[in-house]
Structure formats: C-alpha cells, structure tokens
Design a protein around this motif. Structure first.
Motif, PDB file in Angstrom:
ATOM      1  N   ALA A 183       0.639  -1.311  -0.027  1.00 57.07           N
ATOM      2  CA  ALA A 183      -0.028  -0.091   0.028  1.00 57.07           C
ATOM      3  C   ALA A 183       0.786   1.318  -0.121  1.00 57.07           C
ATOM      4  O   ALA A 183       2.001   1.218   0.510  1.00 57.07           O
ATOM      5  N   ALA A 184       0.343   2.565  -0.412  1.00 60.82           N
ATOM      6  CA  ALA A 184       1.056   3.469  -0.524  1.00 60.82           C
ATOM      7  C   ALA A 184       0.333   4.795   0.192  1.00 60.82           C
ATOM      8  O   ALA A 184      -0.738   4.845   0.157  1.00 60.82           O
ATOM      9  N   ASN A 185       1.429   5.660   0.824  1.00 61.24           N
ATOM     10  CA  ASN A 185       0.782   6.877   1.323  1.00 61.24           C
ATOM     11  C   ASN A 185       1.713   7.941   0.853  1.00 61.24           C
ATOM     12  O   ASN A 185       2.766   7.758   0.666  1.00 61.24           O
ATOM     13  N   GLU A 196      -3.184   6.999   0.364  1.00 55.89           N
ATOM     14  CA  GLU A 196      -3.502   7.514   1.827  1.00 55.89           C
ATOM     15  C   GLU A 196      -2.747   8.943   2.015  1.00 55.89           C
ATOM     16  O   GLU A 196      -1.677   8.910   1.741  1.00 55.89           O
ATOM     17  N   VAL A 197      -3.453   9.718   2.462  1.00 54.94           N
ATOM     18  CA  VAL A 197      -2.705  10.937   2.772  1.00 54.94           C
ATOM     19  C   VAL A 197      -2.507  11.049   4.191  1.00 54.94           C
ATOM     20  O   VAL A 197      -3.009  10.589   5.202  1.00 54.94           O
ATOM     21  N   GLY A 198      -1.211  11.314   4.702  1.00 54.31           N
ATOM     22  CA  GLY A 198      -0.401  11.388   5.790  1.00 54.31           C
ATOM     23  C   GLY A 198      -0.676  12.923   6.158  1.00 54.31           C
ATOM     24  O   GLY A 198       0.394  13.427   6.044  1.00 54.31           O
ATOM     25  N   ALA A 199      -1.795  13.324   6.730  1.00 54.40           N
ATOM     26  CA  ALA A 199      -1.878  14.865   6.801  1.00 54.40           C
ATOM     27  C   ALA A 199      -1.292  15.431   8.346  1.00 54.40           C
ATOM     28  O   ALA A 199      -1.885  14.732   9.337  1.00 54.40           O
ATOM     29  N   PHE A 200      -0.246  16.145   8.348  1.00 52.80           N
ATOM     30  CA  PHE A 200       0.381  16.196   9.883  1.00 52.80           C
ATOM     31  C   PHE A 200       0.149  17.781  10.116  1.00 52.80           C
ATOM     32  O   PHE A 200       0.348  18.659   9.241  1.00 52.80           O
ATOM     33  N   ILE A 201      -0.046  17.845  11.374  1.00 51.13           N
ATOM     34  CA  ILE A 201      -0.052  19.332  11.871  1.00 51.13           C
ATOM     35  C   ILE A 201       0.326  19.337  13.572  1.00 51.13           C
ATOM     36  O   ILE A 201       0.182  18.434  13.997  1.00 51.13           O
ATOM     37  N   ALA A 252      -8.834  20.678   5.574  1.00 54.07           N
ATOM     38  CA  ALA A 252      -8.141  19.933   4.561  1.00 54.07           C
ATOM     39  C   ALA A 252      -8.604  18.350   4.653  1.00 54.07           C
ATOM     40  O   ALA A 252      -8.623  17.856   3.648  1.00 54.07           O
ATOM     41  N   ILE A 253      -9.178  17.630   5.743  1.00 53.21           N
ATOM     42  CA  ILE A 253      -9.506  16.385   5.588  1.00 53.21           C
ATOM     43  C   ILE A 253     -10.576  16.252   4.751  1.00 53.21           C
ATOM     44  O   ILE A 253     -11.140  15.229   4.288  1.00 53.21           O
ATOM     45  N   GLY A 254     -11.590  17.244   5.021  1.00 52.55           N
ATOM     46  CA  GLY A 254     -12.710  17.175   4.243  1.00 52.55           C
ATOM     47  C   GLY A 254     -12.549  17.381   2.584  1.00 52.55           C
ATOM     48  O   GLY A 254     -13.240  16.706   2.013  1.00 52.55           O
ATOM     49  N   PHE A 255     -11.457  18.220   2.330  1.00 51.08           N
ATOM     50  CA  PHE A 255     -11.134  18.251   1.197  1.00 51.08           C
ATOM     51  C   PHE A 255     -10.539  16.803   0.433  1.00 51.08           C
ATOM     52  O   PHE A 255     -10.828  16.404  -0.575  1.00 51.08           O
ATOM     53  N   ALA A 256      -9.727  16.218   1.302  1.00 48.96           N
ATOM     54  CA  ALA A 256      -9.201  15.224   0.879  1.00 48.96           C
ATOM     55  C   ALA A 256      -9.969  14.062   0.735  1.00 48.96           C
ATOM     56  O   ALA A 256     -10.104  13.141  -0.388  1.00 48.96           O
ATOM     57  N   VAL A 257     -11.178  13.805   1.518  1.00 44.22           N
ATOM     58  CA  VAL A 257     -12.156  12.836   1.607  1.00 44.22           C
ATOM     59  C   VAL A 257     -12.933  13.171   0.197  1.00 44.22           C
ATOM     60  O   VAL A 257     -13.263  12.236  -0.500  1.00 44.22           O
ATOM     61  N   GLY A 258     -13.167  14.283   0.082  1.00 38.53           N
ATOM     62  CA  GLY A 258     -13.925  14.773  -1.196  1.00 38.53           C
ATOM     63  C   GLY A 258     -13.493  14.268  -2.499  1.00 38.53           C
ATOM     64  O   GLY A 258     -14.016  14.081  -3.463  1.00 38.53           O
ATOM     65  N   GLU A 259     -11.922  14.411  -2.567  1.00 35.54           N
ATOM     66  CA  GLU A 259     -11.235  13.817  -3.394  1.00 35.54           C
ATOM     67  C   GLU A 259     -10.873  12.437  -3.666  1.00 35.54           C
ATOM     68  O   GLU A 259     -10.348  11.768  -4.399  1.00 35.54           O
ATOM     69  N   GLY A 260     -11.748  11.714  -2.872  1.00 30.07           N
ATOM     70  CA  GLY A 260     -11.394  10.200  -2.777  1.00 30.07           C
ATOM     71  C   GLY A 260     -10.436   9.492  -1.948  1.00 30.07           C
ATOM     72  O   GLY A 260      -9.881   8.352  -2.506  1.00 30.07           O
ATOM     73  N   LEU A 261      -9.699  10.089  -1.232  1.00 33.70           N
ATOM     74  CA  LEU A 261      -8.591   9.894  -0.468  1.00 33.70           C
ATOM     75  C   LEU A 261      -8.556   9.441   0.915  1.00 33.70           C
ATOM     76  O   LEU A 261      -9.529  10.050   1.231  1.00 33.70           O
ATOM     77  N   ASP A 262      -7.812   8.339   1.408  1.00 33.89           N
ATOM     78  CA  ASP A 262      -8.002   8.159   2.714  1.00 33.89           C
ATOM     79  C   ASP A 262      -7.241   9.006   3.461  1.00 33.89           C
ATOM     80  O   ASP A 262      -6.152   9.321   2.903  1.00 33.89           O
ATOM     81  N   VAL A 263      -7.524   9.058   4.723  1.00 34.91           N
ATOM     82  CA  VAL A 263      -6.793   9.943   5.394  1.00 34.91           C
ATOM     83  C   VAL A 263      -6.393   9.440   6.614  1.00 34.91           C
ATOM     84  O   VAL A 263      -6.872   8.977   7.495  1.00 34.91           O
ATOM     85  N   MET A 264      -4.608   9.421   6.844  1.00 32.47           N
ATOM     86  CA  MET A 264      -4.267   9.309   8.059  1.00 32.47           C
ATOM     87  C   MET A 264      -3.871  10.624   9.012  1.00 32.47           C
ATOM     88  O   MET A 264      -3.159  11.532   8.160  1.00 32.47           O
ATOM     89  N   TYR A 265      -4.342  11.213   9.982  1.00 36.16           N
ATOM     90  CA  TYR A 265      -4.304  12.253  10.593  1.00 36.16           C
ATOM     91  C   TYR A 265      -3.059  12.143  11.690  1.00 36.16           C
ATOM     92  O   TYR A 265      -3.159  11.432  12.471  1.00 36.16           O
ATOM     93  N   VAL A 266      -2.064  13.055  11.332  1.00 35.64           N
ATOM     94  CA  VAL A 266      -0.817  12.850  12.059  1.00 35.64           C
ATOM     95  C   VAL A 266      -0.673  14.179  13.033  1.00 35.64           C
ATOM     96  O   VAL A 266      -0.764  15.501  12.471  1.00 35.64           O
TER      97      VAL A 266
END
Length: 413
Positions: free
Chosen positions: A93-95, A120-125, A149-163
């Motif tokens: 799998a890839a992120n 999968e997006v590894g969105a960090f803050i 940001a997460i709402g945008f990612a999900v809307g684009e069909g991406l899974d999200v890992m929140y970091v």
C-alpha cells in the motif's frame, strides 16, 4: 539437543507479551522522512524504485512514497513510484505526506487520479503547546485547518491518516478535540507522532492506552499508527512498547535515517519482530535493503551497526571464536549461529566470521588457515601467525597474514 533445552529465554516467560498473536503492520518512511535527513542525498528515481521492490520482498505492508507538495522533483518521484506499484501490481500500500492544507493534498489527489493507485494522505499538523506558542497558533485554528483539509481529501476520494505532530508533548484535552474533529471529517487513522524523540517506553504505553480509549469511544473503525524518532535513543524500544499496547501500524526507515538523527530502524524492527514470531516473512534481503539505502543516499553503514554492520557476526576474540568453532565441528548450523550471537546470521543471509587479532587464541589461527586453504596442522606456520597477531594492535587483514605466510615459506626455501 533442542534449542529450547539450550537457551533459557527470559523473554518468553509466563506473562510476557504474546508476539505470535500480533497483527501489526509496518509502514516504511525511508522515501519521505528518511530523505529529510540533512546529510543524505535525494536519490534518482530508479534507485527509489529499486528500494521499493526490496521493501516488498521483506514483507513491508505500506510505504510513504513522498511529499509531492514539496515541488516538481518530489511530485515526479511520487508519481513514478505510484506508477511502478500499479504497473507491476506490487503488494504494498502507498501513502503520501502533506501538511494539513489543501495545497499539499491536491497533488496527491492528482497522482491518484493519474495512476488509479489508492493513496492515503498522511496529513500532519503540530499539536503541542510549544508548537502552538512558536507558530502563534491556537487550538481553534488547528481545528479549522484539520476539518478543511481532511474534508477536502475525503471529497477527492483519498483515505486520510491524521498525524498530530509532537503528540508525545501534547495535552490530552487538545488531542481529544483534534482526534474527534479528524474522525468526524473522515480520517480513518490517527498517528501518534514522537516528532522530537521525547517519549520513553513508559510514556508511549500511556499515550497508546489513551488513544485506544478515545477510539473505543467512537463509532468508527479508526486505526492507530505509531511514528517515532531516536533523539533519546528510545526509537526501537518505543516501537516495541507501542506494538505491545496494540497499535495497528508502526513506522520506520532503513538504517534509521530521518530528521536529525533519525527514525525507528525498520531493519532492526524487522529482525526483532521476526525473532519474536510477529513477522513470518523471510528477511534474508535485509542486507540489500540497507545497502541500497546507503548507496543511494550517500551514507556509510557503521561497522558496529547491529545485524548489518561489517562486525555484526565477526570476531577475533579467542574465547568467542573457540566456542563458535566447536559448534561448527558438531555440524549444527543452529548451534554455530547462536552460541555467541543473539541474532542468527543465517536469517539475513550472512554467516559467522572468525578473524585473527591480538586477543585471539591458536584456535582462531588454525581455523583461519583451514578456511583459506593453508595447513592448520603446520605448527610453525600457526606459531608464526599467532606471534604476528600478538605484536599487532589491530585485527589482521588477509594481506598481512599472507605476507607473514610468504615470509615463512621463503625462509623454509
């Protein structure tokens, strides 16, 4: 005799963690966090692809293939790696990493659309009080960025890992607010990040239990990741503590490269999980994994690096060598591998090596001579090499030994 009759294993006494039942996944950060190390070279794409294939052969479950929002070179690399996974149907799998902003997430969405590879997006803050103070942020601002940001990612069909960067120095109440917002926005994972290597194993256990309690209180199947650094030298111990507390996935890098002095060593994590029964995939390509990383990043592997370093299975000490030689003479490969080694060399495709040094005995000399085509029963020859070793202040090289042999042969002639 059976192995269990020869080794009393304190690691496996009643009450020890049952690693055979562990189902943890491994996420390889070498191609993202690893390349952020200030002393490495960002390698060409063909080397990154080569390393990706070795990751697959080691049974690594997923890989962070970069931060495409960093610029055109980074974008092209992530795109090429994603295409390689699709074109060769690689079972990994890839992120991809992103700041928790739309500008970083949009390139990931484009790559997913261009290749068809689920990413999968590894969105960090940053989440800790010290980061908030330094950045002039407040929690409300972090929450707003997280939701957007997460709402945008999900809307684009991406899974999200929140970091949550610097999780290990963040307040519980803040983490609950951030985790809740992320999950409500559609994040499927939360990642506990020891961004500056602050945590001890005790702190890791407390934090993971806290995160698990949070997840248990939600109605979503949220998974938990652990991402650790080595600033205090606890990287590997912290990763094992996180696994024992039940995280779903642990991150690491080849040779522990990464920000500052690096991340959890994926190679050592693989070795330990293999020995503990939690990773049953062959790891014989581990030396190649480390070699490719070292070569492509322009770094040296320390000679005393565990398992992979030149000296990992090499000894010039008389007592050690004598025990290994006796084990060899019994014709028992397992005994040879374990009598003076906590890691069997054979599991990574290596072997025990006996050298001649100032602390060697005659058994070292005889064994070395026999292994290199000389007569180990030639007493004069053995004594000459043994005497040379005792005059030196280092382990003898093959050239030095053979020069002494040639000197003796010339005298005899």
């Amino acid at each position: 005799m059976k192995p269990e009759e020869l080794i009393y294993d304190w690691n496996q006494l009643p009450g020890s963690h049952d690693y055979a039942a562990v189902k943890v996944e491994l996420d390889d950060e070498t191609l993202r966090d690893g390349l952020q190390n200030p002393s490495v070279t960002d390698p060409p794409i063909d080397k990154k692809i080569e390393l990706l294939h070795v990751m697959v052969d080691l049974g690594i479950h997923s890989a962070d293939i970069g931060l495409p929002g960093a610029g055109p070179r980074a974008y092209d690399a992530v795109l090429a790696l994603a295409r390689e996974i699709v074109d060769h149907d690689l079972p990994i799998a890839a992120n991809a990493a992103a700041r928790t902003v739309r500008a970083d997430i949009e390139p990931i969405a484009r790559i997913q659309q261009a290749t068809g590879l689920p990413l999968e997006v590894g969105a960090f803050i940053g989440s800790s009080p010290i980061r908030q103070y330094a950045e002039d942020w407040d929690v409300d601002r972090i929450l707003a960025a997280t939701r957007d940001a997460i709402g945008f990612a999900v809307g684009e069909g991406l899974d999200v890992m929140y970091v949550t960067e610097d999780t290990t120095r963040s307040r519980p109440k803040t983490l609950v607010r951030l985790f809740s917002a992320a999950v409500e926005a559609g994040a499927k994972r939360i990642c506990l990040a020891d961004t500056v290597g602050h945590a001890t194993p005790h702190g890791v256990r407390r934090l993971v239990r806290f995160a698990k309690d949070f997840v248990a209180g939600t109605e979503e199947p949220v998974k938990i990741d652990w991402h650790g650094h080595r600033d205090r030298g606890f990287g590997l111990a912290n990763a094992l503590a996180a696994i024992e507390e039940g995280v779903d996935r642990v991150h690491g890098t080849a040779l522990g490269i990464g920000e500052r002095i690096g991340n959890v060593e994926m190679d050592l994590l693989l070795v330990n999980l293999h020995l503990l029964g939690a990773h049953n995939h062959p790891i014989d390509r581990l030396p190649e994994y480390c070699r490719v990383t070292a070569e492509m990043c322009g770094i040296e592997v320390p000679y005393n690096y565990p398992v992979i370093g030149d000296d990992a299975f090499r000894t010039g000490t008389g007592v050690h060598a004598a025990a290994i030689i006796k084990a060899m003479q019994k014709g028992d490969g397992w005994l040879e591998d374990c009598v003076y080694s906590g890691v069997p060399a054979s599991i990574v495709g290596r072997r025990q090596v006996i050298e001649i040094s100032p602390v060697s005995g005659l058994s070292n000399v005889r064994f070395w001579l026999s292994q290199h085509g000389y007569d180990p029963d030639d007493e004069a020859l053995c004594e000459a090499v043994f005497a040379l070793a005792k005059r030196c202040d280092h382990t003898l090289s093959r050239m030095e030994i053979e020069r002494e042999i040639a000197r003796l042969q010339a005298v005899r002639a």
